[in-house]
Design a protein around this motif. Structure first.
Motif, PDB file in Angstrom:
ATOM      1  N   ASN A  56       0.949  -1.192   0.173  1.00 45.39           N
ATOM      2  CA  ASN A  56       0.064   0.374   0.218  1.00 45.39           C
ATOM      3  C   ASN A  56       1.229   1.756   0.068  1.00 45.39           C
ATOM      4  O   ASN A  56       0.421   2.628   0.381  1.00 45.39           O
ATOM      5  CB  ASN A  56      -0.548  -0.261   0.945  1.00 45.39           C
ATOM      6  N   MET A  57       2.261   0.925  -0.834  1.00 46.00           N
ATOM      7  CA  MET A  57       2.408   2.968  -0.604  1.00 46.00           C
ATOM      8  C   MET A  57       2.757   3.742  -0.646  1.00 46.00           C
ATOM      9  O   MET A  57       1.626   3.403  -2.136  1.00 46.00           O
ATOM     10  CB  MET A  57       4.642   2.250  -1.376  1.00 46.00           C
ATOM     11  N   PRO A  58       2.371   4.748  -0.484  1.00 46.59           N
ATOM     12  CA  PRO A  58       1.442   5.805  -1.296  1.00 46.59           C
ATOM     13  C   PRO A  58       2.480   6.622  -2.085  1.00 46.59           C
ATOM     14  O   PRO A  58       3.848   6.319  -1.691  1.00 46.59           O
ATOM     15  CB  PRO A  58       1.708   6.362   0.362  1.00 46.59           C
ATOM     16  N   ALA A  59       1.713   7.330  -2.987  1.00 46.06           N
ATOM     17  CA  ALA A  59       2.999   7.963  -4.247  1.00 46.06           C
ATOM     18  C   ALA A  59       3.228   8.999  -3.136  1.00 46.06           C
ATOM     19  O   ALA A  59       2.832   9.706  -2.424  1.00 46.06           O
ATOM     20  CB  ALA A  59       2.462   8.845  -5.175  1.00 46.06           C
ATOM     21  N   LEU A  60       4.629   9.757  -3.105  1.00 46.28           N
ATOM     22  CA  LEU A  60       5.928  10.202  -2.354  1.00 46.28           C
ATOM     23  C   LEU A  60       5.234  11.679  -3.109  1.00 46.28           C
ATOM     24  O   LEU A  60       4.978  11.627  -4.775  1.00 46.28           O
ATOM     25  CB  LEU A  60       7.390   9.727  -2.294  1.00 46.28           C
ATOM     26  N   PRO A  61       5.256  12.847  -2.785  1.00 47.03           N
ATOM     27  CA  PRO A  61       5.879  14.022  -3.371  1.00 47.03           C
ATOM     28  C   PRO A  61       7.156  14.226  -4.497  1.00 47.03           C
ATOM     29  O   PRO A  61       7.853  13.663  -3.684  1.00 47.03           O
ATOM     30  CB  PRO A  61       5.755  15.148  -2.260  1.00 47.03           C
ATOM     31  N   PRO A  62       6.819  15.164  -5.378  1.00 47.48           N
ATOM     32  CA  PRO A  62       7.647  14.744  -6.258  1.00 47.48           C
ATOM     33  C   PRO A  62       8.720  15.767  -5.904  1.00 47.48           C
ATOM     34  O   PRO A  62       8.657  16.547  -4.823  1.00 47.48           O
ATOM     35  CB  PRO A  62       6.990  15.203  -7.756  1.00 47.48           C
ATOM     36  N   LEU A  63       9.889  15.615  -6.202  1.00 44.66           N
ATOM     37  CA  LEU A  63      11.415  16.088  -5.746  1.00 44.66           C
ATOM     38  C   LEU A  63      11.889  16.953  -7.014  1.00 44.66           C
ATOM     39  O   LEU A  63      11.848  16.868  -8.194  1.00 44.66           O
ATOM     40  CB  LEU A  63      12.181  15.531  -4.930  1.00 44.66           C
ATOM     41  N   ALA A  64      12.160  17.912  -6.774  1.00 45.61           N
ATOM     42  CA  ALA A  64      12.824  18.703  -7.487  1.00 45.61           C
ATOM     43  C   ALA A  64      14.082  18.730  -8.100  1.00 45.61           C
ATOM     44  O   ALA A  64      14.940  17.526  -7.786  1.00 45.61           O
ATOM     45  CB  ALA A  64      13.258  20.692  -6.721  1.00 45.61           C
ATOM     46  N   PRO A  65      14.373  18.586  -9.565  1.00 48.67           N
ATOM     47  CA  PRO A  65      15.790  18.155  -9.903  1.00 48.67           C
ATOM     48  C   PRO A  65      16.910  18.454  -9.589  1.00 48.67           C
ATOM     49  O   PRO A  65      16.737  19.629  -8.982  1.00 48.67           O
ATOM     50  CB  PRO A  65      15.063  17.919 -11.258  1.00 48.67           C
ATOM     51  N   LEU A  66      18.629  18.058  -9.661  1.00 52.39           N
ATOM     52  CA  LEU A  66      19.576  18.709  -9.056  1.00 52.39           C
ATOM     53  C   LEU A  66      20.620  17.975  -9.657  1.00 52.39           C
ATOM     54  O   LEU A  66      20.154  16.614  -9.588  1.00 52.39           O
ATOM     55  CB  LEU A  66      19.280  18.507  -7.422  1.00 52.39           C
ATOM     56  N   ALA A  67      20.848  18.603 -10.577  1.00 56.76           N
ATOM     57  CA  ALA A  67      22.118  17.707 -11.936  1.00 56.76           C
ATOM     58  C   ALA A  67      23.401  18.584 -10.783  1.00 56.76           C
ATOM     59  O   ALA A  67      23.447  19.321 -10.256  1.00 56.76           O
ATOM     60  CB  ALA A  67      21.986  18.600 -12.838  1.00 56.76           C
ATOM     61  N   ALA A  68      24.157  17.555 -11.241  1.00 54.28           N
ATOM     62  CA  ALA A  68      25.480  17.663 -10.743  1.00 54.28           C
ATOM     63  C   ALA A  68      26.171  16.242 -11.381  1.00 54.28           C
ATOM     64  O   ALA A  68      25.841  15.610 -12.106  1.00 54.28           O
ATOM     65  CB  ALA A  68      26.002  17.608  -9.202  1.00 54.28           C
TER      66      ALA A  68
END
Ligand code: MTE
Ligand code: MO
Length: 327
Positions: A56-68
């Motif tokens: 029953n894993m919930p959808a987690l809020p999206p996270l902002a991309p971070l590139a390096a």
């Protein structure tokens, strides 16, 4: 079939937007339920794998991309753990003792975030995380992580060397240790009600360890901002030490000439000492440290001294033979 489905999803994920990751995860779980219903033939290890744990894993809020840019220097020599594994199997006692605290941890409020720099420094002050990130160079490093509980993962962290923060802090010549204090917010962290724990969670290292090139502060993972359950918005990443040294959600960094007594030492110093360097030959009083279980595949692999990072760190300890370096 089971395995094939998972691989297909992983490849898609690499190019996906954060929203697509969330949708993908939901779709994946639909498939997982089917696979498990048919799953009598699956070995136990595979069922514990990414689908079996939490239907029953919930959808987690999206996270902002971070590139390096990924630093090629720290090639981990093993496969990167899948993102759903590394972000839904956590230790974060402020949110509870279960490994599935990722949903509780979404209550963590990460903006605005300031870090207090205190103690033996030229000028004690508070630094906003946004300002701190303007003065450091972000890079991606794939590190192996070894929990004292004998599970392990391999994660592409994004962050900067702890040595950069030490430099900015300008410690005085008397400073010998760096202490990390982490967030203890009763309003959002149900684990804090367990009053026998010595909150806030603190950790500490010597100033030489802090200056080592491997010592890292992570603000992202898997090309995104670090999620709450993994220690948002900034956590320590000390790959040659047991995982409990890598304190999450740091709010204060103190320079001192006294060795600190850390959270886990306070609880049980015979089992979780100050140094906590990984060593397969030194058993935990209640279990062997010879092997580790890789999150995702559940493969058991031999543990390496210094978690395999001896070429970088063994030299830090040559004059400390009388210390209990490995527990
Ligand atoms: N503040 C805080 N930091 C923490 C912990 C914790 O409970 N609270 N758990 C530690 C332990 S035991 C491990 S193994 C790692 C787990 O990091 P992960 O959840 O990102 O895998 O975080 C460490 N940092
Ligand atoms: Mo851990």
């Amino acid at each position: 079939m089971f395995i094939h489905r998972r691989r297909g999803w992983e490849i898609a994920e690499r190019d996906a937007t954060p929203e697509a990751v969330v949708t993908g995860r939901r779709a994946l779980l639909g498939g997982a339920a089917g696979a498990l219903a048919l799953g009598a033939a699956q070995p136990a290890a595979a069922q514990w794998n990414i689908f079996g744990r939490r239907p029953n894993m919930p959808a987690l809020p999206p996270l902002a991309p971070l590139a390096a840019l990924r630093s090629a220097k720290y090639e981990p020599g093993r496969a990167i753990t899948t993102e759903p594994e590394a972000t839904t199997y956590n230790n974060y006692y402020e949110f509870g003792q279960s490994k599935s605290v990722y949903d509780e941890a979404q209550a963590l409020k990460v903006t605005p975030w300031t870090i207090e720099v205190a103690g033996m420094v030229a000028k004690p002050r508070k630094i906003g995380l946004d300002d701190l990130l303007k003065s450091v160079a972000l890079e991606e490093r794939v590190y192996r992580h070894r929990c004292v509980e004998a599970w392990a993962m391999t994660v592409p962290w994004i962050g900067f060397q702890l040595s950069e923060l030490v430099k900015l802090a300008e410690p005085t010549s008397a400073a010998r240790y760096v202490v990390f204090t982490t967030l203890a917010d009763k309003a959002t962290m149900p684990g804090l009600r367990q009053s026998w724990y010595p909150w806030p969670y603190t950790e500490g290292v010597t100033i030489e360890e802090a200056a080592n090139e491997l010592a890292f502060l992570s603000v992202g993972m898997y090309g995104k901002m670090i999620p709450p359950q993994n220690g948002a918005p900034i956590r320590l990443t000390m790959p040659w030490k047991y995982g409990f040294k890598s304190a999450k959600s740091i709010v204060k960094v103190t320079f001192t000439d006294k060795r600190p007594r850390t959270f886990w030492e306070e609880l049980q110093d015979s089992e979780y000492g100050f140094w906590a360097n990984v060593n397969p030959a030194v058993s935990h009083p209640r279990w062997s440290q010879a092997k580790e279980r890789l999150l995702g595949t559940d493969e058991m692999v031999p543990t390496q001294i210094w978690n395999g990072y001896g070429e970088y760190v063994a030299g830090l300890y040559t004059n400390l033979k009388n210390e209990r370096l490995f527990a």
